[in-house]
Design a protein around this motif. Structure first.
Motif, PDB file in Angstrom:
ATOM      1  N   ARG A 168       0.825  -1.211   0.000  1.00 46.75           N
ATOM      2  CA  ARG A 168       0.000   0.000   0.000  1.00 46.75           C
ATOM      3  C   ARG A 168       0.857   1.259   0.000  1.00 46.75           C
ATOM      4  N   ARG A 169       1.996   1.225   0.664  1.00 46.57           N
ATOM      5  CA  ARG A 169       2.894   2.379   0.597  1.00 46.57           C
ATOM      6  C   ARG A 169       3.360   2.595  -0.849  1.00 46.57           C
ATOM      7  N   GLN A 205       1.743   1.739  -3.519  1.00 47.18           N
ATOM      8  CA  GLN A 205       0.622   2.256  -4.291  1.00 47.18           C
ATOM      9  C   GLN A 205       0.336   3.723  -3.978  1.00 47.18           C
ATOM     10  N   ARG A 206       0.779   4.170  -2.815  1.00 46.09           N
ATOM     11  CA  ARG A 206       0.685   5.596  -2.484  1.00 46.09           C
ATOM     12  C   ARG A 206       1.795   6.410  -3.161  1.00 46.09           C
ATOM     13  N   GLY A 207       2.652   5.738  -3.915  1.00 44.01           N
ATOM     14  CA  GLY A 207       3.717   6.443  -4.626  1.00 44.01           C
ATOM     15  C   GLY A 207       5.045   6.446  -3.912  1.00 44.01           C
ATOM     16  N   ASP A 208       5.127   5.743  -2.748  1.00 44.92           N
ATOM     17  CA  ASP A 208       6.386   5.671  -1.987  1.00 44.92           C
ATOM     18  C   ASP A 208       6.991   7.058  -1.787  1.00 44.92           C
ATOM     19  N   PRO A 209       6.277   7.958  -1.083  1.00 49.71           N
ATOM     20  CA  PRO A 209       6.822   9.302  -0.850  1.00 49.71           C
ATOM     21  C   PRO A 209       8.210   9.238  -0.203  1.00 49.71           C
ATOM     22  N   TYR A 248       3.952  -0.678  -7.369  1.00 46.16           N
ATOM     23  CA  TYR A 248       4.343   0.731  -7.357  1.00 46.16           C
ATOM     24  C   TYR A 248       3.528   1.537  -8.360  1.00 46.16           C
ATOM     25  N   GLY A 265       1.289   7.950  -6.923  1.00 46.34           N
ATOM     26  CA  GLY A 265       0.250   7.421  -6.037  1.00 46.34           C
ATOM     27  C   GLY A 265      -1.095   7.261  -6.709  1.00 46.34           C
ATOM     28  N   ILE A 266      -1.887   6.332  -6.218  1.00 51.22           N
ATOM     29  CA  ILE A 266      -3.239   6.136  -6.737  1.00 51.22           C
ATOM     30  C   ILE A 266      -4.104   7.345  -6.401  1.00 51.22           C
ATOM     31  N   PHE A 280      -7.097   0.168  -2.788  1.00 52.90           N
ATOM     32  CA  PHE A 280      -5.787  -0.436  -2.958  1.00 52.90           C
ATOM     33  C   PHE A 280      -5.931  -1.769  -3.684  1.00 52.90           C
TER      34      PHE A 280
END
Length: 517
Positions: free
Chosen positions: A60-61, A63-67, A92, A96-97, A103
């Protein structure tokens, strides 16, 4: 378990061998994140990442775009680039989605081997431990639940590839973990007996064969020749050419009785390197009271003299131990050391620290309520599908609120706490008391056992800001677990207000605990 060498593998040269005084508890899903563990480790104590559901957390991180790019940096160091690449390709999402978008699901745990599942488990544990250890030479551990045993071998192997120093396992009797660590350190395949409910019934020639089910039914051939279902993992599926043996981490068994210490100490295959003796006020799951279950006026389990751990009998095992549950002040740390303990395990102060993974808004509300003397943590005998009492912070808007619980659609789509059971057709199915009552009872779950059960998998992910958004627009609410020992709060709040860090907690706990060097 495969054949083990006569002696356990030596730890890598130069690996620190000192024992920590403070073990930071592995709280919840992602609460004990790499940022928190790293700060505790840098402060000279044992920082611990929570290994439960790390596959979902990392997926999930990503999918959030790995800030910040932290996970991608960790995965770039994974020793099997093609494995890390498959995980990145699948999860990835650059940028981010979109907000409100669900998710992507991940493979659920099961007895049948699954390459994508094993890869995600190993990569996720590697990434979390790698990041916790990055930039310092302190100790880092990973905390796992024995109840989530189907994830254990792949998760531990990934952590070992990252050089994890300690493996802590609780919420059950971790009989096979010591031998598993021996084998994984040598890159040997492991096979551990699986806990499967409901003994097989005699075949009924007049009953039709069970059709394939949505709960992931499996054939009965996932076992050894004697028919015992097994959890199998081969490191070669992750690292085909492993090279030298890995450093074997120390194994600490989290237990609640001296009887269990004696039981685990009986052979090399089950003997840990130490114990964490956990009392009933510790956060998360705790052992039920011994004897007949009695509830007080608030509906919480009543513990008595039989539940007090006999530390003298534990000391007779000759292994170091740490005390947990009610040891969150400097005075308690000193008392534990005076009683012969190597130190203490502490969770709640770290869970409320700046670096923990609890979503900032939730954390601030917890701290504000604590500062006002309005923070209550209940020990619920019903909340957890695992069947153990579980600590729940009373917080409006979370699943602790009966109205919020009643409005949540019952479903089990993550399945970490579902258990395998023998199906009438001689196959293996899976059930969870937090799924719809009708489905649970259709799978031979006891009537009434699903009453009041919360979906901890979804709720705990929501607690760290990774709750699922459903296609209907429904957003999963959080559930917050803390310990019931809040004696540390006045001192920390007086000294730092509601903004204190993990290093502040370490300094507070160590104040006067050991003589200055």
């Amino acid at each position: 378990m495969s054949a083990m060498s006569a002696e356990r593998p030596e730890r890598a040269a130069g690996r620190p061998r000192r024992l920590p005084v403070i073990i930071q508890g592995g709280m919840g899903v992602g609460v004990s994140c790499w940022q928190l563990a790293r700060e505790v480790s840098r402060a000279g104590q044992l920082g611990v990442v929570s290994g439960v559901a790390l596959d979902a957390v990392v997926a999930r991180r990503l999918q959030r775009g790995d800030p910040g790019g932290d996970i991608r940096r960790a995965l770039a160091a994974f020793p099997a680039p093609e494995v890390a690449g498959r995980v990145l390709d699948r999860y990835y999402v650059a940028g981010g989605i979109a907000p409100g978008r669900p998710f992507r699901p991940i493979p659920r745990l099961g007895l049948r081997a699954s390459q994508p599942r094993s890869e995600l488990l190993a990569v996720a544990s590697f990434a979390e431990v790698f990041l916790a250890k990055e930039g310092h030479d302190g100790l880092v551990g990973i905390n796992l639940m024995e109840k989530v045993q189907m994830a254990t071998p792949a998760s531990v192997y990934g952590a070992m590839l990252a050089g994890v120093d300690y493996v802590l396992v609780g919420a059950g009797i971790p009989v096979g973990v010591a031998g598993m660590l021996d084998d994984l350190a040598a890159h040997r395949a492991v096979a551990m007996p699986a806990a499967v409910a409901d003994a097989p019934a005699a075949p009924d020639a007049g009953q039709p064969e069970n059709p394939p089910a949505e709960d992931g039914a499996e054939s009965a051939d996932d076992g050894d020749p004697a028919g015992q279902p097994m959890i199998r993992f081969d490191p070669a599926t992750i690292l085909p050419e492993p090279g030298a043996a890995l450093a074997r981490p120390r194994f600490l068994a989290i237990i609640s009785s001296a009887v269990l210490a004696t039981y685990l100490n009986r052979s090399d295959a089950s003997r840990p390197d130490g114990f964490v003796l956990e009392g009933p006020v510790a956060g998360g799951h705790s052992a039920p009271p011994r004897g007949r279950l009695r509830l007080d006026d608030a509906g919480e389990p009543v513990y008595g003299d039989r539940d007090v751990i006999d530390t003298a009998k534990v000391m007779a095992a000759g292994l170091p131990f740490w005390l947990a549950g009610g040891y969150s002040t400097p005075g308690k740390v000193r008392a534990a050391l005076a009683a012969g303990a190597a130190g203490v395990q502490v969770g709640t102060p770290f869970a409320l620290a700046r670096e923990s993974g609890i979503e900032p808004g939730l954390k601030q509300e917890l701290l504000d309520r604590a500062a006002a003397g309005k923070l209550t943590v209940r020990n619920s005998p019903q909340a957890s599908p695992a069947g153990f009492p579980f600590k729940v912070a009373d917080l409006p808007g979370t699943v602790a609120d009966e109205d919020v619980y009643a409005e949540r659609p019952r479903l089990c789509d993550l399945g970490y706490l579902r258990v395998p059971f023998h199906r009438a057709g001689d196959g293996i199915g899976y059930r969870c008391p937090a799924e719809p009552e009708g489905e649970y009872e259709r799978k031979a779950g006891a009537a009434g056992e699903a009453d009041g059960r919360r979906c901890l998998c979804n709720g705990l992910l929501a607690t760290i800001g990774l709750g699922q958004h459903r296609a209907t627009g429904y957003v999963e609410p959080a559930i917050v677990t803390l310990g019931q020992d809040l004696a540390f709060l006045p001192d920390l709040l007086d000294g730092h207000g509601t903004d204190f860090g993990a290093a502040d907690v370490v300094r507070y706990l160590m104040d006067g605990a050991v003589p200055a060097a």
